[in-house]
Design a protein around this motif. Structure first.
Motif, mmCIF file in Angstrom:
data_model
loop_
_atom_site.group_PDB
_atom_site.id
_atom_site.type_symbol
_atom_site.label_atom_id
_atom_site.label_comp_id
_atom_site.label_asym_id
_atom_site.label_seq_id
_atom_site.Cartn_x
_atom_site.Cartn_y
_atom_site.Cartn_z
ATOM 1 N N ARG A 49 0.876 -1.274 -0.176
ATOM 2 C CA ARG A 49 0.097 -0.056 -0.095
ATOM 3 C C ARG A 49 0.841 1.029 0.064
ATOM 4 N NH1 ARG A 49 -5.061 0.752 1.949
ATOM 5 N NH2 ARG A 49 -5.339 -1.290 2.997
ATOM 6 N N GLN A 50 1.904 1.056 0.777
ATOM 7 C CA GLN A 50 2.918 2.414 1.174
ATOM 8 C C GLN A 50 3.648 2.623 -0.373
ATOM 9 O OE1 GLN A 50 4.994 1.824 4.466
ATOM 10 N NE2 GLN A 50 3.450 1.956 5.889
ATOM 11 N N VAL A 51 3.954 1.468 -1.014
ATOM 12 C CA VAL A 51 4.941 1.830 -2.206
ATOM 13 C C VAL A 51 3.798 2.295 -3.341
ATOM 14 C CG1 VAL A 51 5.872 0.584 -4.065
ATOM 15 C CG2 VAL A 51 6.590 -0.103 -1.803
ATOM 16 N N ILE A 52 2.705 1.797 -3.416
ATOM 17 C CA ILE A 52 1.701 2.357 -4.292
ATOM 18 C C ILE A 52 1.503 3.683 -4.290
ATOM 19 C CG2 ILE A 52 -0.554 2.155 -5.507
ATOM 20 C CD1 ILE A 52 1.550 -0.056 -6.047
ATOM 21 N N GLN A 53 0.995 4.215 -2.869
ATOM 22 C CA GLN A 53 0.709 5.651 -2.418
ATOM 23 C C GLN A 53 2.004 6.478 -2.592
ATOM 24 O OE1 GLN A 53 -0.582 4.898 1.527
ATOM 25 N NE2 GLN A 53 -2.689 5.060 0.867
ATOM 26 N N SER A 54 3.067 5.846 -2.704
ATOM 27 C CA SER A 54 4.322 6.782 -2.919
ATOM 28 C C SER A 54 4.599 7.318 -4.381
ATOM 29 C CB SER A 54 5.552 6.032 -2.304
ATOM 30 O OG SER A 54 5.964 5.062 -3.303
ATOM 31 N N LEU A 55 3.488 6.554 -5.050
ATOM 32 C CA LEU A 55 3.639 6.767 -6.616
ATOM 33 C C LEU A 55 2.937 8.057 -7.003
ATOM 34 C CD1 LEU A 55 3.335 3.403 -8.072
ATOM 35 C CD2 LEU A 55 5.408 4.660 -7.802
ATOM 36 N N GLY A 56 2.242 8.509 -5.794
ATOM 37 C CA GLY A 56 1.478 9.928 -5.917
ATOM 38 C C GLY A 56 0.363 9.721 -6.936
ATOM 39 N N ASP A 57 0.443 10.599 -7.818
ATOM 40 C CA ASP A 57 -0.734 11.009 -8.814
ATOM 41 C C ASP A 57 -0.370 10.249 -10.240
ATOM 42 O OD1 ASP A 57 -2.431 12.060 -7.057
ATOM 43 O OD2 ASP A 57 -1.685 13.837 -7.615
ATOM 44 N N ALA A 58 0.627 9.352 -10.230
ATOM 45 C CA ALA A 58 1.015 8.559 -11.375
ATOM 46 C C ALA A 58 -0.141 8.027 -12.187
ATOM 47 C CB ALA A 58 1.976 7.513 -11.165
ATOM 48 N N PRO A 59 -0.375 8.460 -13.456
ATOM 49 C CA PRO A 59 -1.474 7.850 -14.076
ATOM 50 C C PRO A 59 -1.631 6.554 -14.367
ATOM 51 C CG PRO A 59 0.090 8.946 -15.781
ATOM 52 C CD PRO A 59 0.633 9.049 -14.237
ATOM 53 N N PRO A 60 -2.736 5.718 -14.223
ATOM 54 C CA PRO A 60 -2.776 4.301 -14.570
ATOM 55 C C PRO A 60 -2.786 4.222 -15.989
ATOM 56 C CG PRO A 60 -5.206 5.325 -14.233
ATOM 57 C CD PRO A 60 -4.049 6.300 -13.828
ATOM 58 N N ASP A 86 1.237 10.250 -19.771
ATOM 59 C CA ASP A 86 1.733 11.156 -18.662
ATOM 60 C C ASP A 86 0.852 12.382 -18.823
ATOM 61 O OD1 ASP A 86 3.130 12.662 -20.403
ATOM 62 O OD2 ASP A 86 5.040 11.766 -19.847
ATOM 63 N N GLU A 87 1.393 13.280 -17.727
ATOM 64 C CA GLU A 87 0.498 14.736 -17.610
ATOM 65 C C GLU A 87 0.649 15.510 -18.446
ATOM 66 O OE1 GLU A 87 3.699 14.014 -15.408
ATOM 67 O OE2 GLU A 87 2.599 12.597 -14.545
ATOM 68 N N ASP A 88 1.664 15.664 -19.430
ATOM 69 C CA ASP A 88 1.868 16.499 -20.694
ATOM 70 C C ASP A 88 1.314 15.799 -21.885
ATOM 71 O OD1 ASP A 88 3.776 14.850 -21.393
ATOM 72 O OD2 ASP A 88 5.464 16.323 -21.465
ATOM 73 N N GLY A 89 0.549 14.682 -21.883
ATOM 74 C CA GLY A 89 0.072 13.929 -22.906
ATOM 75 C C GLY A 89 0.865 12.870 -23.779
ATOM 76 N N THR A 90 2.090 12.962 -23.177
ATOM 77 C CA THR A 90 3.041 12.064 -23.989
ATOM 78 C C THR A 90 2.621 10.578 -23.792
ATOM 79 O OG1 THR A 90 4.790 13.860 -23.600
ATOM 80 C CG2 THR A 90 5.285 11.565 -24.285
ATOM 81 N N THR A 91 2.703 9.750 -24.783
ATOM 82 C CA THR A 91 2.376 8.315 -24.730
ATOM 83 C C THR A 91 3.613 7.547 -24.540
ATOM 84 O OG1 THR A 91 0.405 8.313 -25.731
ATOM 85 C CG2 THR A 91 1.210 6.372 -25.424
ATOM 86 N N LEU A 92 3.733 6.814 -23.417
ATOM 87 C CA LEU A 92 4.758 5.860 -22.914
ATOM 88 C C LEU A 92 4.461 4.526 -22.925
ATOM 89 C CD1 LEU A 92 6.217 7.490 -19.931
ATOM 90 C CD2 LEU A 92 7.033 7.909 -22.081
ATOM 91 N N SER A 93 5.305 3.513 -23.808
ATOM 92 C CA SER A 93 5.027 2.092 -23.646
ATOM 93 C C SER A 93 5.811 1.655 -22.808
ATOM 94 C CB SER A 93 5.160 1.702 -24.986
ATOM 95 O OG SER A 93 4.214 2.294 -25.843
ATOM 96 N N THR A 116 10.693 0.514 -19.958
ATOM 97 C CA THR A 116 9.984 1.721 -20.559
ATOM 98 C C THR A 116 10.793 1.935 -21.865
ATOM 99 O OG1 THR A 116 9.165 2.539 -18.543
ATOM 100 C CG2 THR A 116 9.283 3.905 -20.448
ATOM 101 N N SER A 117 9.980 2.089 -22.952
ATOM 102 C CA SER A 117 10.544 2.217 -24.408
ATOM 103 C C SER A 117 11.042 3.753 -24.182
ATOM 104 C CB SER A 117 9.348 2.257 -25.300
ATOM 105 O OG SER A 117 8.948 0.881 -25.496
ATOM 106 N N GLN A 118 12.045 3.872 -24.637
ATOM 107 C CA GLN A 118 12.556 5.379 -24.713
ATOM 108 C C GLN A 118 12.031 6.083 -25.923
ATOM 109 O OE1 GLN A 118 14.711 6.595 -22.129
ATOM 110 N NE2 GLN A 118 14.348 4.721 -21.363
ATOM 111 N N LYS A 119 11.928 7.452 -25.639
ATOM 112 C CA LYS A 119 11.597 8.432 -26.828
ATOM 113 C C LYS A 119 12.541 8.527 -27.803
ATOM 114 C CE LYS A 119 8.701 11.138 -23.607
ATOM 115 N NZ LYS A 119 8.679 12.484 -23.015
ATOM 116 N N PRO A 120 12.585 8.655 -29.243
ATOM 117 C CA PRO A 120 13.387 8.662 -30.042
ATOM 118 C C PRO A 120 14.106 9.998 -29.739
ATOM 119 C CG PRO A 120 11.508 8.649 -30.930
ATOM 120 C CD PRO A 120 11.057 8.420 -29.743
#
Length: 125
Positions: A49-60, A86-93, A116-120
């Protein structure tokens, strides 16, 4: 039992997308061993629970797809890809391979390997 455990993993990932911590935690035993290789670990449901809560508002994740699931006895290995905006609309795979061990109908251990795939990068000529 193996097919039932595979279905449980699929349901777990639906709950992750709902971003409901209590529903998520209900899938695990009280003494769960949770390891994200190279990152975080939690011993017990309260530590998880604490680990998940430490992620804050990370989007699912907005999408989770399984490429392969292998089940034998009380274990399931799941390989797939998830997508997060993510918050700025960037899609990460993120490619993942998760190994689950069950105790009765709950997850007693999860070992997660994520890449996590890196952005080019822009190149100049």
């Amino acid at each position: 039992m193996s097919e039932k455990n595979k279905e449980t993993i699929k349901k777990l990932n639906e709950v992750i997308r709902e971003n409901d911590l209590e529903k998520f935690l209900a899938f695990f035993t009280d003494d769960v061993q949770w390891t994200k290789v190279g990152d975080k670990a939690a011993n017990g449901k309260e530590a998880l629970r604490q680990v998940i809560q430490s992620l804050g508002d990370a989007p699912p994740p907005s999408r989770v797809s399984f490429h392969l699931m292998i089940a034998e006895g009380d274990a399931v290995a799941a390989y797939g890809k998830l997508t997060v905006k993510d918050e700025d609309g960037t899609t990460l795979s993120q490619d993942f391979c998760d190994i689950y061990r069950f105790q009765s109908d709950k997850i007693a251990e999860l070992i997660a390997f994520d890449i996590t795939s890196q952005k080019p990068k822009a190149t100049s000529r």
